[in-house]
Design an enzyme around this catalytic site. Sequence first.
Site, PDB file in Angstrom:
ATOM      1  N   ASP A 176      40.741  41.114  38.586  1.00  0.00           N
ATOM      2  CA  ASP A 176      40.387  40.781  37.199  1.00  0.00           C
ATOM      3  C   ASP A 176      39.144  41.536  36.709  1.00  0.00           C
ATOM      4  OD1 ASP A 176      42.425  38.971  37.584  1.00  0.00           O
ATOM      5  OD2 ASP A 176      41.106  37.243  37.826  1.00  0.00           O
TER       6      ASP A 176
ATOM      7  N   THR B 110      38.173  41.278  43.101  1.00  0.00           N
ATOM      8  CA  THR B 110      39.175  40.651  42.232  1.00  0.00           C
ATOM      9  C   THR B 110      39.838  41.727  41.377  1.00  0.00           C
ATOM     10  OG1 THR B 110      39.586  39.259  40.286  1.00  0.00           O
ATOM     11  CG2 THR B 110      37.331  39.976  40.573  1.00  0.00           C
TER      12      THR B 110
ATOM     13  N   GLY C 251      42.164  34.302  45.264  1.00  0.00           N
ATOM     14  CA  GLY C 251      43.337  35.185  45.239  1.00  0.00           C
ATOM     15  C   GLY C 251      43.039  36.475  45.984  1.00  0.00           C
TER      16      GLY C 251
ATOM     17  N   MET D 132      48.177  40.483  34.544  1.00  0.00           N
ATOM     18  CA  MET D 132      47.227  39.472  35.047  1.00  0.00           C
ATOM     19  C   MET D 132      45.803  39.753  34.553  1.00  0.00           C
ATOM     20  SD  MET D 132      48.124  38.469  38.947  1.00  0.00           S
ATOM     21  CE  MET D 132      49.354  37.220  39.333  1.00  0.00           C
TER      22      MET D 132
ATOM     23  N   ARG E 124      62.085  42.358  25.069  1.00  0.00           N
ATOM     24  CA  ARG E 124      62.103  41.829  26.445  1.00  0.00           C
ATOM     25  C   ARG E 124      60.677  41.666  26.960  1.00  0.00           C
ATOM     26  NH1 ARG E 124      66.997  41.386  25.579  1.00  0.00           N
ATOM     27  NH2 ARG E 124      68.664  42.357  26.792  1.00  0.00           N
TER      28      ARG E 124
ATOM     29  N   ASN F  33      34.967  34.904  41.172  1.00  0.00           N
ATOM     30  CA  ASN F  33      33.979  34.025  40.538  1.00  0.00           C
ATOM     31  C   ASN F  33      33.796  32.684  41.241  1.00  0.00           C
ATOM     32  OD1 ASN F  33      32.674  35.332  38.351  1.00  0.00           O
ATOM     33  ND2 ASN F  33      34.652  35.447  37.302  1.00  0.00           N
TER      34      ASN F  33
ATOM     35  N   GLN G 117      50.941  43.054  41.264  1.00  0.00           N
ATOM     36  CA  GLN G 117      49.662  43.702  40.919  1.00  0.00           C
ATOM     37  C   GLN G 117      48.574  43.469  41.969  1.00  0.00           C
ATOM     38  OE1 GLN G 117      49.186  43.112  36.248  1.00  0.00           O
ATOM     39  NE2 GLN G 117      50.432  41.522  37.154  1.00  0.00           N
TER      40      GLN G 117
HETATM   41  O1  F6P Z   1      42.201  36.126  40.028  1.00  0.00           O
HETATM   42  C1  F6P Z   1      43.270  36.930  40.369  1.00  0.00           C
HETATM   43  C2  F6P Z   1      44.533  36.445  39.762  1.00  0.00           C
HETATM   44  O2  F6P Z   1      45.571  37.290  40.180  1.00  0.00           O
HETATM   45  C3  F6P Z   1      44.531  36.297  38.250  1.00  0.00           C
HETATM   46  O3  F6P Z   1      44.681  37.520  37.596  1.00  0.00           O
HETATM   47  C4  F6P Z   1      45.665  35.338  38.053  1.00  0.00           C
HETATM   48  O4  F6P Z   1      45.507  34.600  36.866  1.00  0.00           O
HETATM   49  C5  F6P Z   1      45.552  34.428  39.252  1.00  0.00           C
HETATM   50  O5  F6P Z   1      44.839  35.144  40.232  1.00  0.00           O
HETATM   51  C6  F6P Z   1      46.866  33.982  39.844  1.00  0.00           C
HETATM   52  O6  F6P Z   1      46.584  33.054  40.827  1.00  0.00           O
HETATM   53  P1  F6P Z   1      47.588  32.587  41.951  1.00  0.00           P
HETATM   54  O7  F6P Z   1      47.740  33.704  42.939  1.00  0.00           O
HETATM   55  O8  F6P Z   1      46.915  31.409  42.562  1.00  0.00           O
HETATM   56  O9  F6P Z   1      48.889  32.285  41.294  1.00  0.00           O
END
Ligand code: F6P
Length: 358
Positions: A137, A135, A12, A179, A276, A113, A284
């Site tokens: 994350d 990342t 990602g 996320m 909601r 990762n 993000q």
């Molecule tokens: O690893 C980054 C991330 O944005 C995560 O936070 C999220 O779960 C995932 O990638 C989303 O992946 P994709 O862009 O493949 O939908």
Amino acid sequence: MARKIGILTSGGDCPGLNAAIRGVARAAYEMMKDVEIIGIQDGYRGLIQGEYRLMKRSEFSGILTLGGTILGTSRQPFRNMRVIEADNVDKVKAMKANYKKMGLDCLVTLGGNGTHKTANLLSEEGLHVIGLPKTIDNDIYGTDVTFGFHTAVDIATDVIDRVHTTAASHGRVMIVEIMGNKAGWLTLYAGIGGGADAILLPEIPYSTEKVIDLVQRREKAGKGFSIIAVAEGIMDREEAKMKKKERMAYRAQTGFASPSYRLAHEIEVTTGIETRVVVPGHVQRGGTPSSYDRILSTQFGVHAARLIQEENYGNTVAMVGSQVTHNKLSDIAGVPKLVPTDHQLILTARDMGICMGD
Ligand code: F6P
């Protein structure tokens, strides 16, 4: 002979990738004079399929502030790297062959990762590899921070801020689903930065009753609205006891798009307060990196160039304390960095009376 550096971005995307690419390139040109940089298209896919090009020095100009990645990216799951699939391609063999064909002295891989696991695999296969931890994350072991994370914190915090005003006007409960995959870093930081009333993390299985209790207490205290920052990877106490497959089946049968929607339903039915869900999703990961991430990406990129100059391969760049350093790929690959439940920020949140769901 020119030193040949291959570079790819995988997994990602996130803000700061281009700033890091620029950092590697500019420092490499500066430190080693005779250098050629080969851009590999769309991550490991390009390395497998042989899609690459010699980059011009000018391509690294004007990209410090640019979101996304000029090299493109793709997800190539590590678990399938050694699996021969329908296309009959031996991916590891193909990557090694293309590395050789390009005449690389080193491959720089920017990723999370999964990317690091494959980087380690290639390193074990004898290639010269340097990793860079990116990342939103922030879940890469061995580094305090990954680039992209703080920009995402800023964006998610802004979402919570904006949701705050509308929640207050309407007297609603607002759940902001953030996320972070299996880690709660992004939610913890944005939740505190945005002043959330409850913060739910994958690392702390939550009790729906505790969250509802918080909403009701706030209502009784004359605060008719509540803001709940929820990590996309949350589990309630029952789900936390289940194996992944069982949990997926359970969720599919309840019919909610995600646990956030289920929680919203439970809050609304029990309290009668309109609830909601807001999902900022890939917003993000988009747009320009914050100045923090521009600086971090630049520092990381420059450190990677230094490692290449020193021919110190098989490492990934890291920030430990306030020092840019590096770890062995073999020490960090496949080790997730989750939020420790006694992390100082969790204690800070608890001391502020923020509900952590337990
Ligand atoms: O690893 C980054 C991330 O944005 C995560 O936070 C999220 O779960 C995932 O990638 C989303 O992946 P994709 O862009 O493949 O939908």
